[in-house]
Write a protein that holds these residues in place. Sequence first.
Motif, PDB file in Angstrom:
ATOM      1  N   TYR A   1      26.718  22.070  26.579  1.00  0.00           N
ATOM      2  CA  TYR A   1      26.328  22.178  27.985  1.00  0.00           C
ATOM      3  C   TYR A   1      27.135  23.220  28.748  1.00  0.00           C
ATOM      4  O   TYR A   1      26.623  23.892  29.631  1.00  0.00           O
ATOM      5  CB  TYR A   1      26.453  20.818  28.683  1.00  0.00           C
ATOM      6  N   LEU A   2      28.397  23.320  28.427  1.00  0.00           N
ATOM      7  CA  LEU A   2      29.287  24.262  29.102  1.00  0.00           C
ATOM      8  C   LEU A   2      30.120  24.987  28.066  1.00  0.00           C
ATOM      9  O   LEU A   2      30.359  24.469  26.972  1.00  0.00           O
ATOM     10  CB  LEU A   2      30.222  23.526  30.065  1.00  0.00           C
ATOM     11  N   GLN A   3      30.583  26.180  28.437  1.00  0.00           N
ATOM     12  CA  GLN A   3      31.463  26.938  27.555  1.00  0.00           C
ATOM     13  C   GLN A   3      32.894  26.965  28.084  1.00  0.00           C
ATOM     14  O   GLN A   3      33.774  27.522  27.441  1.00  0.00           O
ATOM     15  CB  GLN A   3      30.966  28.386  27.412  1.00  0.00           C
ATOM     16  N   SER A   4      33.108  26.359  29.247  1.00  0.00           N
ATOM     17  CA  SER A   4      34.420  26.386  29.890  1.00  0.00           C
ATOM     18  C   SER A   4      34.950  24.975  30.091  1.00  0.00           C
ATOM     19  O   SER A   4      34.181  24.029  30.267  1.00  0.00           O
ATOM     20  CB  SER A   4      34.321  27.075  31.256  1.00  0.00           C
ATOM     21  N   THR A   5      36.262  24.877  30.122  1.00  0.00           N
ATOM     22  CA  THR A   5      36.908  23.600  30.400  1.00  0.00           C
ATOM     23  C   THR A   5      36.940  23.355  31.907  1.00  0.00           C
ATOM     24  O   THR A   5      36.727  24.274  32.707  1.00  0.00           O
ATOM     25  CB  THR A   5      38.351  23.596  29.885  1.00  0.00           C
ATOM     26  N   ILE A   6      37.240  22.134  32.284  1.00  0.00           N
ATOM     27  CA  ILE A   6      37.457  21.832  33.699  1.00  0.00           C
ATOM     28  C   ILE A   6      38.607  22.692  34.212  1.00  0.00           C
ATOM     29  O   ILE A   6      38.547  23.236  35.313  1.00  0.00           O
ATOM     30  CB  ILE A   6      37.734  20.325  33.906  1.00  0.00           C
ATOM     31  N   GLY A   7      39.633  22.856  33.407  1.00  0.00           N
ATOM     32  CA  GLY A   7      40.773  23.678  33.798  1.00  0.00           C
ATOM     33  C   GLY A   7      40.385  25.124  34.060  1.00  0.00           C
ATOM     34  O   GLY A   7      40.887  25.740  35.007  1.00  0.00           O
TER      35      GLY A   7
END
Length: 191
Positions: A55-61
């Motif tokens: 769904y995403l390629q990035s972390t929350i950070g």
Amino acid sequence: MLAKDAVSNHNPSAVNNASVNAPAEVIGGMDVAAQALELLHQLSDEQYNHVASPYLQSTIGQHMRHILDVFHAITAWPQSDFVDYDLRRRAHPVEKNKTIAIDEWISLYSWLETIREADLSTVMNISGEVSLKHHVASVTQSTLGRELSFVASHAVHHFALIRVSLCAQGISTAETFGMAPATATFYRGGD
């Protein structure tokens, strides 16, 4: 307790009691900071660094770092009237360490507290890249008030992406996290 004390004591829920005398654009930024702090206090380091693929390629950070970078760009004021939204701190420790993010949100909240109604009309020169195929930046004039509104709105849209990561990890958060203020007003019945 003053809102500033609440932030310095890491009490994110008390941040929402910010002075109603502050300009609307400042209150919006304070709301964003409060939401970020509330979320960051509930996350583990593992959750902060999780990639919710596919769904995403990035972390929350990484999303937090990006949001903070955009906010930091306008903190050039009052020393400078030039804002460069393309200055980014990719791979900065804030992407991996939520304690750094907490400290930065607290610092941003304190900066917001310094802004007064008269400051909002300060003219600023805004730079940002506008093409995927060419290195081309647009430089336009704006005001501090308009840019405060922009960075808060930008943060809310990234919060919506962060919410996807939270859902993928089975983490619950406030129903309004990642919700546009106008949508929240609609659900409250327009009050």
